[in-house]
Design an enzyme around this catalytic site. Structure first.
Site, PDB file in Angstrom:
ATOM      1  N   LYS A  80      46.616  30.712  29.449  1.00  0.00           N
ATOM      2  CA  LYS A  80      46.339  29.872  28.281  1.00  0.00           C
ATOM      3  C   LYS A  80      45.955  28.495  28.787  1.00  0.00           C
ATOM      4  CE  LYS A  80      48.544  28.291  23.969  1.00  0.00           C
ATOM      5  NZ  LYS A  80      49.779  28.366  23.134  1.00  0.00           N
ATOM      6  N   SER A 155      49.034  29.905  18.391  1.00  0.00           N
ATOM      7  CA  SER A 155      47.965  29.207  19.048  1.00  0.00           C
ATOM      8  C   SER A 155      47.439  29.917  20.298  1.00  0.00           C
ATOM      9  CB  SER A 155      48.438  27.806  19.437  1.00  0.00           C
ATOM     10  OG  SER A 155      49.486  27.892  20.392  1.00  0.00           O
ATOM     11  N   SER A 179      53.791  31.010  18.721  1.00  0.00           N
ATOM     12  CA  SER A 179      52.443  31.166  19.289  1.00  0.00           C
ATOM     13  C   SER A 179      52.263  32.257  20.324  1.00  0.00           C
ATOM     14  CB  SER A 179      51.975  29.842  19.878  1.00  0.00           C
ATOM     15  OG  SER A 179      51.536  29.016  18.843  1.00  0.00           O
TER      16      SER A 179
HETATM   17  N1  GLN Z   1      51.880  27.823  14.176  1.00  0.00           N
HETATM   18  C1  GLN Z   1      52.836  26.885  14.645  1.00  0.00           C
HETATM   19  C2  GLN Z   1      52.232  25.501  14.646  1.00  0.00           C
HETATM   20  O1  GLN Z   1      51.149  25.358  14.218  1.00  0.00           O
HETATM   21  C3  GLN Z   1      53.344  27.278  16.010  1.00  0.00           C
HETATM   22  C4  GLN Z   1      52.456  26.872  17.126  1.00  0.00           C
HETATM   23  C5  GLN Z   1      53.027  27.191  18.474  1.00  0.00           C
HETATM   24  O2  GLN Z   1      53.972  27.969  18.620  1.00  0.00           O
HETATM   25  N2  GLN Z   1      52.473  26.550  19.489  1.00  0.00           N
HETATM   26  O3  GLN Z   1      52.823  24.565  15.072  1.00  0.00           O
END
Ligand code: GLN
Length: 503
Positions: A80, A155, A179
């Site tokens: 990532k 994400s 995420s």
């Molecule tokens: N969807 C969540 C957010 O927008 C989690 C994102 C994540 O785990 N990096 O913050």
């Protein structure tokens, strides 16, 4: 073996072939790089560098030729783009870090490289890991390989899409509020977020430091176990929140003979989960969950019962509060973490400005996308004098209660199960104008993150529009082996994790 089949193989299978010298790491790497290029339109990769990847593959081949045998030696993965890497640029999905090159590797990257894994490149993600659909990347959206009009989740959407599309056998992800688990669920792959602190955060571009955690995303629990064993471990000199806890060999604990076994299998006993109590939080099975998702999850739970597990009803009464609590704490920490991107210490600098304040303002306005700007403003607000007690402090108190609810639940069960996401993957753009709808989609993943518990997503079938559905398994602190073992038994008995989209 003929090269066109190489992308069909997972981590353990490739490791077996490499160890038997039936194929070289260079051949696998070349094959997967060609495949990544052929499927560029998915938007999964942000950076590829054939020269860098092939140099790593050749080094692995030298180690293999010299007789070295370790479970991951020569197997490719991709990272990532939130992990800093020396060999590849790191952008965190943001214009702020366009063309940024780190002088060092993140600890997780270094550990996987030491284990002999070959880095194929950097994977797209929501900007600074903020999002649930990978539609907040400053570069391009990522397309779900099961239906290109849909999001892959976020994400870690590039990681999920690349693994699901068989561009790479495994990838790293990070999970702050879901995420790893949510994109794994929406693309039909397996992913685990370990206990907070299991993996070092050193070299992970920080979003919300008290929540951020790295983990593997792959096709099976066995493959995730192999990666997690190499990624985890204390790194106290560089990340004081990493845990001084011994790293187990998660793959051996699955009952499989790790990478060198012919199949991921072992014997298929029907009662392998005898005695396991699986708690079903009633808050995870309410009206908000789509019927197709519920049906797939229920069918998976029935399979667990056939394997000997007992289902028990439990309650996590503050589940709903996890959304406001997370969306106060995470932006608060983000507003502090992202202050370093000011055009001086790090990041994009505006070409024209009148004075220092103007330079900061223009650089940050140009460098950060709208979602990131919004979160910085929310975070700054909830931490500001007069609002700190009403928002931030209150959220911290409820966070503690959410963690206590889990401990209460674990007196009644060993693992907790439920859906990962209330719906299947939605259409790209469908929720772009509706931040509340986006945040609500995180309802089943946030509480685990707030409590710092390990959680995973395993493929459990298909729901609405024929899209994949993941089952979430949540364990108590340090119970990754139990989670992976539970998932592995399910994967021995089912084949959902072997399904791949036609590309
Ligand atoms: N969807 C969540 C957010 O927008 C989690 C994102 C994540 O785990 N990096 O913050």
């Amino acid at each position: 073996m003929s090269t066109p089949e190489l992308h069909q193989l997972g981590v353990a299978e490739l490791a077996t072939k490499l160890a038997a010298r039936e194929v070289s790491s260079t051949e696998i790497t070349q094959h997967l790089l060609a495949r990544a290029k052929a499927h560029e339109s998915l938007g999964a990769y942000l950076a590829l560098d054939e020269t860098a990847s092939l140099a790593q593959a050749r080094a692995a081949d030298v180690r293999l030729a010299a007789g070295e045998r370790t479970p991951l030696l020569g197997v490719p993965l991709a990272h990532k783009d939130i992990f800093v890497t020396r060999d590849f640029p790191t952008t965190a999905g943001s214009k702020m870090l366009e063309n940024y090159r780190s002088p060092f590797d993140a600890t997780v990257v270094a550990k996987l490289a030491e284990a002999g894994m070959v880095n194929l490149g950097k994977l797209n993600c929501d900007e600074f890991a903020m999002g649930s659909g990978n539609d907040n990347s400053a570069y391009s959206p990522v397309h779900n390989p099961w239906d290109r009009e849909r999001i892959p989740g976020g994400s870690s959407g590039g990681s999920a899409a690349a693994v699901a599309a068989r561009l790479v056998p495994a990838a790293t992800g990070t999970d702050t509020g879901g995420s790893i688990r949510q994109p794994a669920s929406l693309t039909g792959i397996t992913g685990i977020k370990p206990t907070y602190g299991r993996c070092s955060r050193y070299g992970m571009v920080a979003f919300a430091s008290s929540l951020d955690q790295a983990g593997p995303m792959a096709r099976s629990a066995l493959d995730c176990a192999l990666l997690l064993s190499a990624m985890a471990g204390p790194d106290l000199d560089r990340d004081s929140t990493s845990l001084d806890h011994p790293v187990e060999d998660f793959a051996i604990n699955l009952g499989a003979t790790a990478a060198f076994s012919e199949s991921a299998g072992g014997q298929k006993s029907l009662k392998n989960l005898q005695g396991l109590r699986i708690g079903l939080p009633k808050e995870f099975f309410g009206d908000g969950c789509a019927p197709g998702v519920q049906a797939a999850v229920r069918a998976a739970l029935a399979e667990f019962e056939r394997l000997g597990a007992t289902l028990v009803d439990i309650s996590l009464p503050r589940t709903e509060l996890s959304i406001p609590v997370y969306y106060i704490i995470a932006p608060a920490e983000a507003s502090s973490n992202l202050s370093r991107f000011d055009g001086v210490k790090f990041g994009h600098r505006a070409a024209q400005y009148t004075d220092l304040a103007d330079m900061y303002k223009k650089s940050r306005s140009e460098g950060f996308g709208p979602e990131v700007q919004k979160r910085i403003m929310i975070g700054t607000y909830v931490l500001s004098h007069g609002y700190y007690d009403a928002y931030y402090l209150q959220a911290q108190k409820i966070r503690r209660l959410i963690a206590q609810d889990f401990q209460q639940a674990f007196t009644q069960c060993d693992v907790i199960a439920g859906p990962v996401s209330p719906t299947v993957a939605w259409k790209i753009g469908e929720k772009s104008d509706d931040p509340v709808a986006n945040y609500l989609a995180d309802i089943y993943t946030l509480s685990t993150s707030l409590a710092g518990l390990p959680g995973m997503s395993i493929p459990a079938g298909f729901g609405e529009h024929g899209m994949p559905v993941g089952l979430q398994l949540i364990g108590n602190y340090f119970k990754e082996a139990q989670l992976l073992g539970t998932a592995h038994q399910f994967q021995l008995a089912t084949d959902w994790h072997t399904r791949a989209p036609v590309l």
